[in-house]
Design a protein around this motif. Structure first.
Motif, PDB file in Angstrom:
ATOM      1  N   SER A   2       0.814  -1.217   0.000  1.00 19.57           N
ATOM      2  CA  SER A   2       0.000   0.000   0.000  1.00 19.57           C
ATOM      3  C   SER A   2       0.848   1.267   0.000  1.00 19.57           C
ATOM      4  CB  SER A   2      -0.945   0.003   1.203  1.00 19.57           C
ATOM      5  OG  SER A   2      -0.224  -0.041   2.420  1.00 19.57           O
ATOM      6  N   ASP A   3       2.101   1.156   0.401  1.00 16.16           N
ATOM      7  CA  ASP A   3       2.996   2.310   0.431  1.00 16.16           C
ATOM      8  C   ASP A   3       3.721   2.532  -0.900  1.00 16.16           C
ATOM      9  OD1 ASP A   3       4.393   4.373   2.220  1.00 16.16           O
ATOM     10  OD2 ASP A   3       6.106   3.269   1.419  1.00 16.16           O
ATOM     11  N   ALA A   4       3.563   1.606  -1.845  1.00 13.87           N
ATOM     12  CA  ALA A   4       4.320   1.678  -3.092  1.00 13.87           C
ATOM     13  C   ALA A   4       4.052   2.973  -3.847  1.00 13.87           C
ATOM     14  CB  ALA A   4       3.997   0.479  -3.969  1.00 13.87           C
ATOM     15  N   GLY A   5       2.807   3.417  -3.846  1.00 13.03           N
ATOM     16  CA  GLY A   5       2.482   4.655  -4.554  1.00 13.03           C
ATOM     17  C   GLY A   5       3.224   5.851  -3.988  1.00 13.03           C
ATOM     18  N   ARG A   6       3.345   5.907  -2.689  1.00  9.42           N
ATOM     19  CA  ARG A   6       4.089   7.006  -2.056  1.00  9.42           C
ATOM     20  C   ARG A   6       5.554   6.985  -2.468  1.00  9.42           C
ATOM     21  NH1 ARG A   6       7.747   7.789   1.933  1.00  9.42           N
ATOM     22  NH2 ARG A   6       7.884   5.523   2.244  1.00  9.42           N
ATOM     23  N   ARG A   7       6.167   5.796  -2.416  1.00 11.61           N
ATOM     24  CA  ARG A   7       7.588   5.686  -2.722  1.00 11.61           C
ATOM     25  C   ARG A   7       7.882   6.110  -4.155  1.00 11.61           C
ATOM     26  NH1 ARG A   7       6.561   0.620  -0.356  1.00 11.61           N
ATOM     27  NH2 ARG A   7       7.200  -0.540  -2.212  1.00 11.61           N
ATOM     28  N   TRP A   8       7.131   5.552  -5.093  1.00 15.66           N
ATOM     29  CA  TRP A   8       7.384   5.893  -6.488  1.00 15.66           C
ATOM     30  C   TRP A   8       6.946   7.318  -6.804  1.00 15.66           C
ATOM     31  CZ3 TRP A   8      10.912   3.383  -8.678  1.00 15.66           C
ATOM     32  CH2 TRP A   8      11.077   2.015  -8.485  1.00 15.66           C
ATOM     33  N   GLY A   9       5.940   7.811  -6.089  1.00 16.38           N
ATOM     34  CA  GLY A   9       5.530   9.199  -6.272  1.00 16.38           C
ATOM     35  C   GLY A   9       6.626  10.168  -5.870  1.00 16.38           C
ATOM     36  N   LEU A  10       7.336   9.864  -4.785  1.00  9.35           N
ATOM     37  CA  LEU A  10       8.439  10.717  -4.351  1.00  9.35           C
ATOM     38  C   LEU A  10       9.623  10.629  -5.313  1.00  9.35           C
ATOM     39  CD1 LEU A  10       8.363  10.171  -0.482  1.00  9.35           C
ATOM     40  CD2 LEU A  10       7.711  12.221  -1.754  1.00  9.35           C
ATOM     41  N   TYR A  36      10.966  14.044  -7.243  1.00  9.37           N
ATOM     42  CA  TYR A  36      12.361  14.459  -7.192  1.00  9.37           C
ATOM     43  C   TYR A  36      12.941  14.565  -8.599  1.00  9.37           C
ATOM     44  CZ  TYR A  36      17.229  14.718  -5.727  1.00  9.37           C
ATOM     45  OH  TYR A  36      18.530  15.117  -5.537  1.00  9.37           O
ATOM     46  N   LEU A  37      12.617  13.599  -9.445  1.00  7.82           N
ATOM     47  CA  LEU A  37      13.109  13.616 -10.821  1.00  7.82           C
ATOM     48  C   LEU A  37      12.617  14.849 -11.561  1.00  7.82           C
ATOM     49  CD1 LEU A  37      14.513  12.176 -13.215  1.00  7.82           C
ATOM     50  CD2 LEU A  37      12.344  10.973 -13.618  1.00  7.82           C
ATOM     51  N   TRP A  68      21.331   1.739   0.355  1.00  2.38           N
ATOM     52  CA  TRP A  68      20.030   2.055   0.951  1.00  2.38           C
ATOM     53  C   TRP A  68      19.801   1.187   2.181  1.00  2.38           C
ATOM     54  CZ3 TRP A  68      16.499   1.784  -4.035  1.00  2.38           C
ATOM     55  CH2 TRP A  68      16.968   2.706  -4.974  1.00  2.38           C
ATOM     56  N   HIS A  69      20.043  -0.104   2.020  1.00  2.00           N
ATOM     57  CA  HIS A  69      19.889  -1.019   3.156  1.00  2.00           C
ATOM     58  C   HIS A  69      20.918  -0.722   4.244  1.00  2.00           C
ATOM     59  CE1 HIS A  69      16.844  -3.650   1.515  1.00  2.00           C
ATOM     60  NE2 HIS A  69      17.554  -3.896   0.434  1.00  2.00           N
ATOM     61  N   ASN A  70      22.147  -0.468   3.839  1.00  2.00           N
ATOM     62  CA  ASN A  70      23.202  -0.248   4.819  1.00  2.00           C
ATOM     63  C   ASN A  70      22.918   0.961   5.693  1.00  2.00           C
ATOM     64  OD1 ASN A  70      24.608  -2.476   3.917  1.00  2.00           O
ATOM     65  ND2 ASN A  70      26.003  -1.311   2.621  1.00  2.00           N
ATOM     66  N   ALA A  71      22.275   1.968   5.125  1.00  2.00           N
ATOM     67  CA  ALA A  71      21.918   3.139   5.918  1.00  2.00           C
ATOM     68  C   ALA A  71      20.979   2.746   7.057  1.00  2.00           C
ATOM     69  CB  ALA A  71      21.270   4.196   5.026  1.00  2.00           C
ATOM     70  N   ASP A  72      20.022   1.863   6.768  1.00  2.00           N
ATOM     71  CA  ASP A  72      19.109   1.387   7.813  1.00  2.00           C
ATOM     72  C   ASP A  72      19.861   0.578   8.864  1.00  2.00           C
ATOM     73  OD1 ASP A  72      16.702   2.498   7.038  1.00  2.00           O
ATOM     74  OD2 ASP A  72      16.158   0.815   5.746  1.00  2.00           O
ATOM     75  N   TYR A 106      13.891   7.727  -5.104  1.00  2.00           N
ATOM     76  CA  TYR A 106      13.354   6.537  -4.435  1.00  2.00           C
ATOM     77  C   TYR A 106      14.106   6.286  -3.125  1.00  2.00           C
ATOM     78  CZ  TYR A 106      11.284   1.938  -3.796  1.00  2.00           C
ATOM     79  OH  TYR A 106      10.575   0.879  -3.286  1.00  2.00           O
ATOM     80  N   ALA A 107      15.418   6.478  -3.143  1.00  2.00           N
ATOM     81  CA  ALA A 107      16.214   6.290  -1.928  1.00  2.00           C
ATOM     82  C   ALA A 107      15.741   7.223  -0.823  1.00  2.00           C
ATOM     83  CB  ALA A 107      17.689   6.533  -2.232  1.00  2.00           C
ATOM     84  N   ARG A 108      15.396   8.454  -1.188  1.00  2.00           N
ATOM     85  CA  ARG A 108      14.884   9.405  -0.199  1.00  2.00           C
ATOM     86  C   ARG A 108      13.549   8.925   0.362  1.00  2.00           C
ATOM     87  NH1 ARG A 108      16.978  14.973  -1.036  1.00  2.00           N
ATOM     88  NH2 ARG A 108      18.840  14.778  -2.343  1.00  2.00           N
ATOM     89  N   ALA A 109      12.758   8.250  -0.482  1.00  2.00           N
ATOM     90  CA  ALA A 109      11.444   7.771  -0.044  1.00  2.00           C
ATOM     91  C   ALA A 109      11.542   6.642   0.967  1.00  2.00           C
ATOM     92  CB  ALA A 109      10.621   7.314  -1.255  1.00  2.00           C
ATOM     93  N   VAL A 110      12.591   5.845   0.874  1.00  2.00           N
ATOM     94  CA  VAL A 110      12.713   4.700   1.787  1.00  2.00           C
ATOM     95  C   VAL A 110      13.629   4.997   2.969  1.00  2.00           C
ATOM     96  CG1 VAL A 110      12.250   3.073  -0.079  1.00  2.00           C
ATOM     97  CG2 VAL A 110      14.621   3.632   0.492  1.00  2.00           C
ATOM     98  N   ASP A 111      14.256   6.159   2.979  1.00  2.00           N
ATOM     99  CA  ASP A 111      15.148   6.524   4.074  1.00  2.00           C
ATOM    100  C   ASP A 111      14.372   6.617   5.386  1.00  2.00           C
ATOM    101  OD1 ASP A 111      17.487   7.367   5.392  1.00  2.00           O
ATOM    102  OD2 ASP A 111      16.941   9.466   5.112  1.00  2.00           O
ATOM    103  N   GLY A 112      14.775   5.820   6.363  1.00  2.00           N
ATOM    104  CA  GLY A 112      14.127   5.854   7.668  1.00  2.00           C
ATOM    105  C   GLY A 112      12.792   5.130   7.740  1.00  2.00           C
ATOM    106  N   TRP A 113      12.429   4.403   6.691  1.00  2.00           N
ATOM    107  CA  TRP A 113      11.125   3.740   6.644  1.00  2.00           C
ATOM    108  C   TRP A 113      11.117   2.435   7.442  1.00  2.00           C
ATOM    109  CZ3 TRP A 113       9.452   0.398   1.986  1.00  2.00           C
ATOM    110  CH2 TRP A 113       8.112   0.025   2.107  1.00  2.00           C
TER     111      TRP A 113
END
Length: 245
Positions: free
Chosen positions: A23-31, A35-36, A142-146, A102-109
């Motif tokens: 359900s969060d996929a739209g938010r991630r790809w929307g961000l 940004y693009l 991206w994963h390593n940041a988490d 996309y990386a910004r969208a998943v940062d801290g998620w």
């Protein structure tokens, strides 16, 4: 039974959770889209809805191929496939900016499970090596940041993401890759994961022991796959390891 020397963990659903993955996929790809477009406002772009749909379809196709053929994919390849669905050619810089969005969208998620850090700490106290093996198309950074944010990074001896490999779990090569990096024979290693087919079946197939972390998610549970043990929380792993030690 051969004594234990290492423990390998799956990431998503085992050490951390990504809430509302679908359900969060739209938010991630929307961000990613926002940004693009902000980076290149002079260019004519498709609508955000079309971008989200194309990228989501490319992502779904990736996971279908993982399931059907145990293949893998890089972040750049997946987004390139999404742009292809839009009949849109992008430069290398534009592709990188879409990825950055996309990386910004998943940062801290990601949310770390409450007993993950303490369990890994206690495993290290037992002089066992610890590895991570994750099925993913995400970039390693991206994963390593988490992992850093949640205090998991210093507790892991080796980290393997299938986005850096030709295959995905349950392909035998990815399990042999992580055990080789850990410098441990598969028979002296246990895999801990929440997916019966990918994690448990794949690990058993190369001679590892495999502990299934029971999950609420409806992943396939083939009856022919019998884990070495099962747990409902990571802390329950410790007495199992002590018995194998």
């Amino acid at each position: 039974m051969t004594s234990l020397q290492a423990v390998v963990f799956d990431l998503g659903g085992t050490l951390v959770d990504w809430p509302d993955w679908d359900s969060d996929a739209g938010r991630r790809w929307g961000l990613s889209y926002d940004y693009l477009v902000a980076c290149y406002p002079e260019r004519s772009w498709p609508s955000q809805a079309d971008y989200v749909q194309a990228m989501r379809e490319a992502e779904k196709y990736h996971w279908q191929q993982v399931e059907a053929q145990q293949t893998s994919s890089t972040p750049a390849a997946l987004l390139t496939a999404g742009f292809r669905r839009l009949d849109l050619s992008v430069s290398a810089e534009e592709l990188l900016d879409a990825l950055d969005g996309y990386a910004r969208a998943v940062d801290g998620w990601a949310i770390v499970f409450p007993d993950a850090v303490s369990t890994l700490q206690q495993i290290r106290q037992r002089d066992l090596r610890i590895g991570l093996l994750s099925n993913t198309w995400w970039a390693a950074e991206w994963h390593n940041a988490d992992l850093v944010v949640h205090g998991l990074a210093p507790l892991l001896d080796e980290i393997v993401y299938t986005s850096d490999l030709p295959h995905s779990k349950p392909h035998p090569s990815v399990f042999l890759e992580v055990t080789a990096r850990l410098q441990v024979e598969p028979s002296r290693c246990v895999m801990v994961g929440d997916r019966m087919f990918d994690d448990i079946g794949g690990a058993l197939g190369v001679g590892m022991r495999a502990v299934w972390r029971e999950t609420k998610y409806p992943w396939p549970r083939p009856e022919q796959i019998v884990p070495s043990a099962k747990i409902s929380a990571l802390a329950e792993l410790l007495p199992l390891l002590d018995g194998w030690l």
